[in-house]
Scaffold this motif. Sequence first.
Motif, short mmCIF file in Angstrom:
data_model
loop_
_atom_site.label_atom_id
_atom_site.label_comp_id
_atom_site.label_asym_id
_atom_site.label_seq_id
_atom_site.Cartn_x
_atom_site.Cartn_y
_atom_site.Cartn_z
N SER A 1 -2.94 -9.77 -3.43
CA SER A 1 -1.76 -10.08 -2.61
C SER A 1 -1.42 -8.98 -1.61
N MET A 2 -2.09 -7.85 -1.70
CA MET A 2 -1.80 -6.74 -0.80
C MET A 2 -2.49 -6.97 0.54
N PRO A 3 -1.80 -6.72 1.66
CA PRO A 3 -2.38 -6.99 2.99
C PRO A 3 -3.67 -6.21 3.27
N LEU A 4 -3.84 -5.06 2.61
CA LEU A 4 -5.02 -4.24 2.86
C LEU A 4 -6.21 -4.66 2.00
N TYR A 5 -5.98 -5.54 1.03
CA TYR A 5 -7.06 -5.91 0.11
C TYR A 5 -8.22 -6.53 0.88
N GLY A 6 -9.43 -6.08 0.55
CA GLY A 6 -10.62 -6.62 1.18
C GLY A 6 -10.95 -6.01 2.53
N THR A 7 -10.18 -4.98 2.92
CA THR A 7 -10.45 -4.30 4.21
C THR A 7 -11.04 -2.92 3.94
N ARG A 8 -11.52 -2.29 5.01
CA ARG A 8 -12.07 -0.93 4.87
C ARG A 8 -11.01 0.06 4.41
N HIS A 9 -9.76 -0.21 4.73
CA HIS A 9 -8.67 0.69 4.31
C HIS A 9 -8.50 0.66 2.79
N TRP A 10 -8.63 -0.51 2.22
CA TRP A 10 -8.45 -0.65 0.76
C TRP A 10 -9.51 0.16 0.02
N GLU B 1 -2.19 -7.18 12.93
CA GLU B 1 -3.39 -8.03 12.82
C GLU B 1 -3.79 -8.22 11.36
N LEU B 2 -3.76 -7.14 10.58
CA LEU B 2 -4.13 -7.23 9.17
C LEU B 2 -3.17 -8.15 8.41
N SER B 3 -1.88 -8.03 8.71
CA SER B 3 -0.89 -8.87 8.04
C SER B 3 -1.08 -10.33 8.42
#
Length: 369
Positions: free
Chosen positions: A73-82, A278-280
């Motif tokens: 549920s976190m907006p960063l999940y699945g991104t390079r930031h996560w 954009e991520l959100s």
Amino acid sequence: MPTHDLYVNDPGDSLWQVPANGAARFNWEYDDGRDRLLALYQKGKDKQWDARQRIDWDLEVDPHDALGTPDESMPLYGTRHWDKLTDKDKGELRLHQASWQFSQFLHGEQGAMVCAARIVESVPDLDAKFYSATQTMDEARHAEVYGRFLHDKLGLVYPINDNLRSLLGDTLRDSRWDMPYLGMQVLIEGLALAAFGLIRDTTDKPLPKQILTYVMQDEARHVAFGRLALRDHYKQLTDAELREREEFVIEGCHLMRDRLRGEEVLENFGIPKAEAAELSERSEFLQLFRRLLFSRIVPCVKDIGLWGRRLQEAYVGMGVFEMGDSNLDLLMAQDEELAEQLDAERFAAEERVRIAEVRTAIESGATDD
């Protein structure tokens, strides 16, 4: 500790002054009113509760997992930031996310308190003034509850989101007496109810579940009040007047949708504003979350008689048109039942503790003999 010391970002001046327009209306007829609104007024009196006593503030809360938020549920999940976040960083992100959500609940409740007081002042009907007076007290209690949760359990507060501030300002500055109803009771309260419900129904943490369940029991009455009052009033308006209010709803719904991105949280973790937006926007979970949040607004807007072509097209564009067929009365009844069920469970648990204490005392006395 002063709230100002807990803000993540500088909220600016601690006082926000909104110039108010419109008239204060008195009504000298004291023995006339709509039965449905007077019944809600009676219920509003009967259902008052003390936040210090009804909520178990001794329940522990882990600030870094206050809501049991899943990674997905976190907006960063699945991104390079996560992938770059440590477990400690992820805990901090959960803290900020929960703080941001409950801070907006807190600011919204203060806005609801001010709007309810404005309704008392400006609405022409005495039965509506009576009910709004009980709602003003409800909203004060909700602000008290969310403020205490943020201060005592999370220790972190976010300033009011710009879009929420904008809608509140537009609602309060309008001179027409029905606009605090429409902006607060239908839009802000409707969206808040859906947000509260989504968290209430998914969290496994007892304290936030308690808070949200009891607050929603009150809010169900508030939305019912807005529906009754506006449905009667809007039957009397011209097509042009109805279109003006539909435009207000369209603009307000866009503001509410954009409020839910929580970009401020991501910016505090070093992500540039444009990328945070954009991520959100791309987050599949947040896309679903935003759609579900309109489950209380769309059927209410339809119910009060604002259902023109332009408004319907706006809801189609937002992907929420089909929610107009949701059963609001059923949702509100469920909100009431869940609060009563939670009370029954808590009272039963307390009774078991008292019985155990009595048995222990009796057994201790028998042993002493």
